[in-house]
Design a protein around this motif. Sequence first.
Motif, PDB file in Angstrom:
ATOM      1  N   HIS A  45      15.223  -3.524  -9.919  1.00 14.86           N
ATOM      2  CA  HIS A  45      14.948  -3.850 -11.313  1.00 14.86           C
ATOM      3  C   HIS A  45      14.714  -5.350 -11.470  1.00 14.86           C
ATOM      4  CE1 HIS A  45      16.282  -0.047 -13.566  1.00 14.86           C
ATOM      5  NE2 HIS A  45      16.207   0.253 -12.280  1.00 14.86           N
ATOM      6  N   ILE A  46      14.177  -5.974 -10.457  1.00 13.12           N
ATOM      7  CA  ILE A  46      13.942  -7.411 -10.483  1.00 13.12           C
ATOM      8  C   ILE A  46      12.712  -7.708 -11.334  1.00 13.12           C
ATOM      9  CG2 ILE A  46      13.436  -9.450  -9.093  1.00 13.12           C
ATOM     10  CD1 ILE A  46      14.846  -8.139  -6.778  1.00 13.12           C
ATOM     11  N   PRO A  47      12.835  -8.535 -12.363  1.00  8.21           N
ATOM     12  CA  PRO A  47      11.673  -8.867 -13.191  1.00  8.21           C
ATOM     13  C   PRO A  47      10.694  -9.769 -12.455  1.00  8.21           C
ATOM     14  CG  PRO A  47      13.586 -10.134 -13.893  1.00  8.21           C
ATOM     15  CD  PRO A  47      14.076  -9.173 -12.848  1.00  8.21           C
ATOM     16  N   ASP A  48       9.494  -9.819 -12.979  1.00 14.37           N
ATOM     17  CA  ASP A  48       8.463 -10.674 -12.383  1.00 14.37           C
ATOM     18  C   ASP A  48       8.883 -12.141 -12.458  1.00 14.37           C
ATOM     19  OD1 ASP A  48       6.751  -8.510 -11.877  1.00 14.37           O
ATOM     20  OD2 ASP A  48       5.962  -8.572 -13.915  1.00 14.37           O
ATOM     21  N   GLY A  49       8.566 -12.873 -11.403  1.00 16.43           N
ATOM     22  CA  GLY A  49       8.816 -14.303 -11.384  1.00 16.43           C
ATOM     23  C   GLY A  49      10.010 -14.736 -10.573  1.00 16.43           C
ATOM     24  N   LEU A  50      10.903 -13.811 -10.204  1.00 18.73           N
ATOM     25  CA  LEU A  50      12.071 -14.194  -9.421  1.00 18.73           C
ATOM     26  C   LEU A  50      11.756 -14.305  -7.936  1.00 18.73           C
ATOM     27  CD1 LEU A  50      15.094 -12.260 -10.984  1.00 18.73           C
ATOM     28  CD2 LEU A  50      14.499 -14.668 -11.207  1.00 18.73           C
ATOM     29  N   LEU A  51      10.995 -13.376  -7.420  1.00 20.36           N
ATOM     30  CA  LEU A  51      10.660 -13.396  -5.999  1.00 20.36           C
ATOM     31  C   LEU A  51       9.372 -14.184  -5.776  1.00 20.36           C
ATOM     32  CD1 LEU A  51      11.376  -9.688  -4.974  1.00 20.36           C
ATOM     33  CD2 LEU A  51      12.839 -11.683  -4.624  1.00 20.36           C
ATOM     34  N   PRO A  52       9.304 -14.953  -4.693  1.00 21.58           N
ATOM     35  CA  PRO A  52       8.074 -15.701  -4.403  1.00 21.58           C
ATOM     36  C   PRO A  52       6.928 -14.760  -4.057  1.00 21.58           C
ATOM     37  CG  PRO A  52       9.622 -15.864  -2.579  1.00 21.58           C
ATOM     38  CD  PRO A  52      10.357 -15.194  -3.696  1.00 21.58           C
ATOM     39  N   VAL A  53       5.730 -15.286  -4.186  1.00 22.96           N
ATOM     40  CA  VAL A  53       4.533 -14.468  -3.985  1.00 22.96           C
ATOM     41  C   VAL A  53       4.495 -13.893  -2.578  1.00 22.96           C
ATOM     42  CG1 VAL A  53       2.012 -14.491  -3.954  1.00 22.96           C
ATOM     43  CG2 VAL A  53       3.247 -15.770  -5.710  1.00 22.96           C
ATOM     44  N   TRP A  54       4.933 -14.660  -1.581  1.00 19.42           N
ATOM     45  CA  TRP A  54       4.809 -14.178  -0.204  1.00 19.42           C
ATOM     46  C   TRP A  54       5.719 -12.987   0.054  1.00 19.42           C
ATOM     47  CZ3 TRP A  54       8.946 -14.089   3.141  1.00 19.42           C
ATOM     48  CH2 TRP A  54      10.048 -14.866   2.818  1.00 19.42           C
ATOM     49  N   VAL A  55       6.809 -12.845  -0.722  1.00 23.16           N
ATOM     50  CA  VAL A  55       7.717 -11.712  -0.531  1.00 23.16           C
ATOM     51  C   VAL A  55       7.126 -10.450  -1.143  1.00 23.16           C
ATOM     52  CG1 VAL A  55      10.001 -10.776  -1.062  1.00 23.16           C
ATOM     53  CG2 VAL A  55       9.753 -13.170  -0.393  1.00 23.16           C
ATOM     54  N   TRP A  56       6.871 -10.498  -2.459  1.00 20.85           N
ATOM     55  CA  TRP A  56       6.358  -9.289  -3.094  1.00 20.85           C
ATOM     56  C   TRP A  56       4.920  -9.000  -2.682  1.00 20.85           C
ATOM     57  CZ3 TRP A  56       2.031  -9.654  -6.022  1.00 20.85           C
ATOM     58  CH2 TRP A  56       1.748 -10.857  -6.688  1.00 20.85           C
ATOM     59  N   GLY A  57       4.164 -10.058  -2.334  1.00 20.50           N
ATOM     60  CA  GLY A  57       2.790  -9.842  -1.888  1.00 20.50           C
ATOM     61  C   GLY A  57       2.739  -9.125  -0.546  1.00 20.50           C
ATOM     62  N   ALA A  58       3.628  -9.517   0.372  1.00 16.69           N
ATOM     63  CA  ALA A  58       3.688  -8.831   1.667  1.00 16.69           C
ATOM     64  C   ALA A  58       4.111  -7.374   1.497  1.00 16.69           C
ATOM     65  CB  ALA A  58       4.648  -9.567   2.593  1.00 16.69           C
ATOM     66  N   GLY A  59       5.076  -7.144   0.594  1.00 17.46           N
ATOM     67  CA  GLY A  59       5.502  -5.772   0.341  1.00 17.46           C
ATOM     68  C   GLY A  59       4.395  -4.930  -0.248  1.00 17.46           C
ATOM     69  N   LEU A  60       3.652  -5.499  -1.187  1.00 19.91           N
ATOM     70  CA  LEU A  60       2.547  -4.761  -1.802  1.00 19.91           C
ATOM     71  C   LEU A  60       1.443  -4.479  -0.794  1.00 19.91           C
ATOM     72  CD1 LEU A  60       1.287  -3.551  -4.333  1.00 19.91           C
ATOM     73  CD2 LEU A  60       0.357  -5.819  -4.877  1.00 19.91           C
ATOM     74  N   LEU A  61       1.135  -5.449   0.058  1.00 14.08           N
ATOM     75  CA  LEU A  61       0.095  -5.260   1.065  1.00 14.08           C
ATOM     76  C   LEU A  61       0.478  -4.157   2.042  1.00 14.08           C
ATOM     77  CD1 LEU A  61      -2.552  -6.098   2.411  1.00 14.08           C
ATOM     78  CD2 LEU A  61      -1.276  -7.861   3.655  1.00 14.08           C
ATOM     79  N   LEU A  62       1.718  -4.185   2.508  1.00 10.27           N
ATOM     80  CA  LEU A  62       2.171  -3.151   3.432  1.00 10.27           C
ATOM     81  C   LEU A  62       2.155  -1.774   2.765  1.00 10.27           C
ATOM     82  CD1 LEU A  62       3.350  -2.285   6.118  1.00 10.27           C
ATOM     83  CD2 LEU A  62       5.617  -2.933   5.285  1.00 10.27           C
ATOM     84  N   ALA A  63       2.565  -1.723   1.512  1.00 10.37           N
ATOM     85  CA  ALA A  63       2.559  -0.447   0.789  1.00 10.37           C
ATOM     86  C   ALA A  63       1.140   0.089   0.641  1.00 10.37           C
ATOM     87  CB  ALA A  63       3.205  -0.624  -0.584  1.00 10.37           C
ATOM     88  N   LEU A  64       0.192  -0.789   0.333  1.00  5.54           N
ATOM     89  CA  LEU A  64      -1.197  -0.348   0.193  1.00  5.54           C
ATOM     90  C   LEU A  64      -1.769   0.137   1.523  1.00  5.54           C
ATOM     91  CD1 LEU A  64      -2.597  -3.089  -2.223  1.00  5.54           C
ATOM     92  CD2 LEU A  64      -2.015  -0.708  -2.762  1.00  5.54           C
ATOM     93  N   LEU A  65      -1.415  -0.532   2.608  1.00  3.01           N
ATOM     94  CA  LEU A  65      -1.871  -0.088   3.925  1.00  3.01           C
ATOM     95  C   LEU A  65      -1.321   1.299   4.256  1.00  3.01           C
ATOM     96  CD1 LEU A  65      -1.561  -3.393   5.999  1.00  3.01           C
ATOM     97  CD2 LEU A  65      -3.657  -2.289   5.197  1.00  3.01           C
ATOM     98  N   LEU A  66      -0.069   1.533   3.928  1.00  3.46           N
ATOM     99  CA  LEU A  66       0.529   2.849   4.163  1.00  3.46           C
ATOM    100  C   LEU A  66      -0.117   3.909   3.278  1.00  3.46           C
ATOM    101  CD1 LEU A  66       4.305   1.900   4.487  1.00  3.46           C
ATOM    102  CD2 LEU A  66       2.742   2.588   6.324  1.00  3.46           C
ATOM    103  N   LEU A  67      -0.489   3.521   2.061  1.00  3.69           N
ATOM    104  CA  LEU A  67      -1.172   4.466   1.176  1.00  3.69           C
ATOM    105  C   LEU A  67      -2.531   4.858   1.730  1.00  3.69           C
ATOM    106  CD1 LEU A  67      -0.470   3.202  -2.460  1.00  3.69           C
ATOM    107  CD2 LEU A  67       0.332   5.314  -1.407  1.00  3.69           C
ATOM    108  N   VAL A  68      -3.271   3.883   2.234  1.00  2.00           N
ATOM    109  CA  VAL A  68      -4.582   4.164   2.817  1.00  2.00           C
ATOM    110  C   VAL A  68      -4.441   5.095   4.020  1.00  2.00           C
ATOM    111  CG1 VAL A  68      -6.554   3.151   4.027  1.00  2.00           C
ATOM    112  CG2 VAL A  68      -5.629   2.036   1.983  1.00  2.00           C
TER     113      VAL A  68
END
Length: 225
Positions: free
Chosen positions: A5-28
């Motif tokens: 339940h972490i709101p936007d802005g707490l985690l740096p871009v490289w953390v949530w960005g890496a997670g999103l990229l990996l998730a999208l790769l797994l989705l593909v």
Amino acid sequence: MSHLHIPDGLLPVWVWGAGLLLALLLLVRGSRRARDHSPQRIAYQGALGGLMLAAMAIPLGPLEYHLTLAGPMGVLLGGGGAFQVAFVVSAILALMGHGGLTVVGLNALVLGSGAAVANRVYGAVAHRLRPAPALALGTAAGQAVAGSLWLAMVGFGMRLDPGAAPHAGGGDGRLGVFLGLALPLWIVGIAVESVIAFGLGRFLARVQPGLLPHAPPAAAAREVA
């Protein structure tokens, strides 16, 4: 305790960005494997996704604990199908204010890891146990892994911003206090999810044992008896 339940802005871009990229790769990767799925299979996956969304949107008790049903989803849909459902559910919940949009990928990875572990553990024990305890054991293992990732990510976020605390951290920003509160809830969460999974496994073994993979006919017959 498998949903950030972490709101936007707490985690740096490289953390949530890496997670999103990996998730999208797994989705593909998962979408390529799902091309041959029948319309019935897609409808079945969508129906279970709706059940998971309802479970995660309704709080249980004053602590606003939410079920995830990640374990049963992993067993019934497989790791790939459950991850697709977890991503969509996480995105919908983010739009409803249950966490920021930037943590959708991380949430999908946490829930998907729990589903994948539950699927593997269930497959390893289903030939020796009845469906209900096998599903409960798989769910417990999956929740343990997903909860560990959840704790690690929330603790990491608090270390990056010591003056701010996520939704589940009690608002005090102190990692030690947070862990003291979160660890007991994590254990309770594993127990609750396992009990729900046991009941679900028992129900399916009675009314539709064919939905439970790897369960031998003898085990299903014993469960019905």
